[in-house]
Motif scaffolding. Structure first.
Motif, PDB file in Angstrom:
ATOM      1  N   PHE A  52       0.815  -1.201  -0.101  1.00  0.00           N
ATOM      2  CA  PHE A  52       0.006   0.109   0.124  1.00  0.00           C
ATOM      3  C   PHE A  52       0.747   1.326  -0.098  1.00  0.00           C
ATOM      4  N   ARG A  53       1.931   1.186   0.732  1.00  0.00           N
ATOM      5  CA  ARG A  53       2.948   2.230   1.048  1.00  0.00           C
ATOM      6  C   ARG A  53       3.398   2.571  -0.414  1.00  0.00           C
ATOM      7  N   GLU A  54       4.236   1.557  -1.090  1.00  0.00           N
ATOM      8  CA  GLU A  54       4.856   1.553  -2.200  1.00  0.00           C
ATOM      9  C   GLU A  54       3.913   2.249  -3.332  1.00  0.00           C
ATOM     10  N   LEU A  55       2.714   1.567  -3.484  1.00  0.00           N
ATOM     11  CA  LEU A  55       1.689   2.075  -4.691  1.00  0.00           C
ATOM     12  C   LEU A  55       1.197   3.359  -4.343  1.00  0.00           C
ATOM     13  N   TRP A  56       0.676   3.605  -3.260  1.00  0.00           N
ATOM     14  CA  TRP A  56       0.031   4.769  -2.906  1.00  0.00           C
ATOM     15  C   TRP A  56       0.524   5.930  -2.006  1.00  0.00           C
ATOM     16  N   GLY A  57       1.696   5.463  -1.430  1.00  0.00           N
ATOM     17  CA  GLY A  57       2.304   6.475  -0.420  1.00  0.00           C
ATOM     18  C   GLY A  57       1.355   6.698   0.765  1.00  0.00           C
ATOM     19  N   VAL A  58       0.695   5.283   0.992  1.00  0.00           N
ATOM     20  CA  VAL A  58       0.069   5.691   2.385  1.00  0.00           C
ATOM     21  C   VAL A  58       0.388   4.381   3.242  1.00  0.00           C
ATOM     22  N   ASP A  59       0.692   4.941   4.406  1.00  0.00           N
ATOM     23  CA  ASP A  59       0.787   3.935   5.605  1.00  0.00           C
ATOM     24  C   ASP A  59      -0.504   3.705   6.351  1.00  0.00           C
ATOM     25  N   LEU A  60      -0.882   2.499   6.077  1.00  0.00           N
ATOM     26  CA  LEU A  60      -2.313   2.185   6.711  1.00  0.00           C
ATOM     27  C   LEU A  60      -2.539   2.442   8.174  1.00  0.00           C
ATOM     28  N   TYR A  61      -1.447   2.227   8.810  1.00  0.00           N
ATOM     29  CA  TYR A  61      -1.455   2.221  10.568  1.00  0.00           C
ATOM     30  C   TYR A  61      -1.730   3.737  10.700  1.00  0.00           C
ATOM     31  N   VAL A  62      -0.832   4.495  10.207  1.00  0.00           N
ATOM     32  CA  VAL A  62      -0.974   6.005  10.310  1.00  0.00           C
ATOM     33  C   VAL A  62      -2.491   6.674  10.003  1.00  0.00           C
ATOM     34  N   LEU A  63      -3.014   6.092   8.816  1.00  0.00           N
ATOM     35  CA  LEU A  63      -4.051   6.532   8.259  1.00  0.00           C
ATOM     36  C   LEU A  63      -5.347   6.341   9.196  1.00  0.00           C
ATOM     37  N   ALA A  64      -5.198   4.949   9.419  1.00  0.00           N
ATOM     38  CA  ALA A  64      -6.371   4.334  10.203  1.00  0.00           C
ATOM     39  C   ALA A  64      -6.358   5.029  11.662  1.00  0.00           C
ATOM     40  N   TRP A  65      -5.193   5.595  12.206  1.00  0.00           N
ATOM     41  CA  TRP A  65      -5.505   6.332  13.558  1.00  0.00           C
ATOM     42  C   TRP A  65      -5.836   7.611  13.135  1.00  0.00           C
ATOM     43  N   CYS A  66      -5.560   8.290  11.954  1.00  0.00           N
ATOM     44  CA  CYS A  66      -5.639   9.625  11.896  1.00  0.00           C
ATOM     45  C   CYS A  66      -7.221   9.516  11.464  1.00  0.00           C
ATOM     46  N   GLN A  67      -8.054   8.347  10.853  1.00  0.00           N
ATOM     47  CA  GLN A  67      -9.435   8.583  10.567  1.00  0.00           C
ATOM     48  C   GLN A  67     -10.124   8.143  11.825  1.00  0.00           C
ATOM     49  N   HIS A  68      -9.753   7.447  12.778  1.00  0.00           N
ATOM     50  CA  HIS A  68     -10.416   6.584  13.662  1.00  0.00           C
ATOM     51  C   HIS A  68     -10.107   6.963  15.125  1.00  0.00           C
ATOM     52  N   VAL A  71      -7.809  12.097  19.632  1.00  0.00           N
ATOM     53  CA  VAL A  71      -6.725  12.795  20.002  1.00  0.00           C
ATOM     54  C   VAL A  71      -6.956  12.738  21.658  1.00  0.00           C
ATOM     55  N   ASP A  72      -8.277  12.952  22.341  1.00  0.00           N
ATOM     56  CA  ASP A  72      -8.307  13.095  23.666  1.00  0.00           C
ATOM     57  C   ASP A  72      -7.691  11.718  24.487  1.00  0.00           C
ATOM     58  N   ASP A  73      -7.332  10.467  23.971  1.00  0.00           N
ATOM     59  CA  ASP A  73      -6.879   9.405  24.654  1.00  0.00           C
ATOM     60  C   ASP A  73      -5.323   9.914  24.554  1.00  0.00           C
ATOM     61  N   LEU A  74      -4.740  10.614  23.883  1.00  0.00           N
ATOM     62  CA  LEU A  74      -3.325  10.988  23.955  1.00  0.00           C
ATOM     63  C   LEU A  74      -2.910  11.943  24.909  1.00  0.00           C
ATOM     64  N   PRO A  75      -1.652  11.595  25.208  1.00  0.00           N
ATOM     65  CA  PRO A  75      -1.130  12.748  26.531  1.00  0.00           C
ATOM     66  C   PRO A  75      -1.344  14.164  25.910  1.00  0.00           C
ATOM     67  N   GLU A  76      -1.453  15.246  26.676  1.00  0.00           N
ATOM     68  CA  GLU A  76      -1.724  16.474  26.394  1.00  0.00           C
ATOM     69  C   GLU A  76      -0.667  17.153  25.578  1.00  0.00           C
ATOM     70  N   GLY A  77       0.495  16.698  25.632  1.00  0.00           N
ATOM     71  CA  GLY A  77       1.549  17.149  24.947  1.00  0.00           C
ATOM     72  C   GLY A  77       1.789  16.873  23.487  1.00  0.00           C
ATOM     73  N   VAL A  78       1.031  15.908  23.228  1.00  0.00           N
ATOM     74  CA  VAL A  78       1.220  15.615  21.681  1.00  0.00           C
ATOM     75  C   VAL A  78      -0.201  15.520  20.985  1.00  0.00           C
ATOM     76  N   ARG A  79      -1.282  16.204  21.588  1.00  0.00           N
ATOM     77  CA  ARG A  79      -2.377  16.375  21.055  1.00  0.00           C
ATOM     78  C   ARG A  79      -2.453  17.449  19.868  1.00  0.00           C
ATOM     79  N   LYS A  80      -1.937  18.330  19.969  1.00  0.00           N
ATOM     80  CA  LYS A  80      -1.772  19.378  18.800  1.00  0.00           C
ATOM     81  C   LYS A  80      -1.093  18.637  17.682  1.00  0.00           C
ATOM     82  N   ALA A  81      -0.062  18.177  17.897  1.00  0.00           N
ATOM     83  CA  ALA A  81       0.704  17.418  16.815  1.00  0.00           C
ATOM     84  C   ALA A  81      -0.217  16.254  16.104  1.00  0.00           C
ATOM     85  N   ALA A  82      -0.854  15.626  16.923  1.00  0.00           N
ATOM     86  CA  ALA A  82      -1.526  14.600  16.340  1.00  0.00           C
ATOM     87  C   ALA A  82      -2.878  15.039  15.459  1.00  0.00           C
TER      88      ALA A  82
END
Length: 102
Positions: A52-68, A71-82
């Motif tokens: 998937f990454r080779e063909l379309w430049g997409v990391d399924l793990y990262v995209l899955a987290w970004c979609q689903h 952010v509130d479950d993350l430590p406050e210090g990384v919420r903005k970056a996430a």
């Protein structure tokens, strides 16, 4: 909440404007296997995730987290970056969709 890569793979394929058969062919797997992955009946192998990454430049793990992910479950210090990462991936998906329709 469990994040399932199959849902993300299905969303990506649709955004790219590909049928399951066409995506499976490009990925080098059977249509049935892709169908099972998209329905979360089977998990994609690391080799397939890499494809998937080779063909379309997409990391399924990262995209899955970004979609689903929540952010509130993350430590406050990384919420903005996430949040910025998730917003960036949504923009990237929009660009992939535009290129696929051209």
């Amino acid at each position: 909440m469990t994040i399932r890569l199959g849902n993300t793979a299905c969303d990506l394929r649709k955004k790219l404007g590909l049928s399951q058969r066409d995506a499976a062919k490009r990925l080098g797997i059977s249509f049935v296997h892709l169908c099972n992955i998209e329905k979360n009946r089977a998990a994609p192998s690391q080799r397939l995730i890499d494809r998937f990454r080779e063909l379309w430049g997409v990391d399924l793990y990262v995209l899955a987290w970004c979609q689903h992910g929540n952010v509130d479950d993350l430590p406050e210090g990384v919420r903005k970056a996430a949040t910025a990462l998730a917003d960036g991936w949504q923009k990237q998906l929009g660009e992939l969709g535009k290129r696929a329709s051209d």
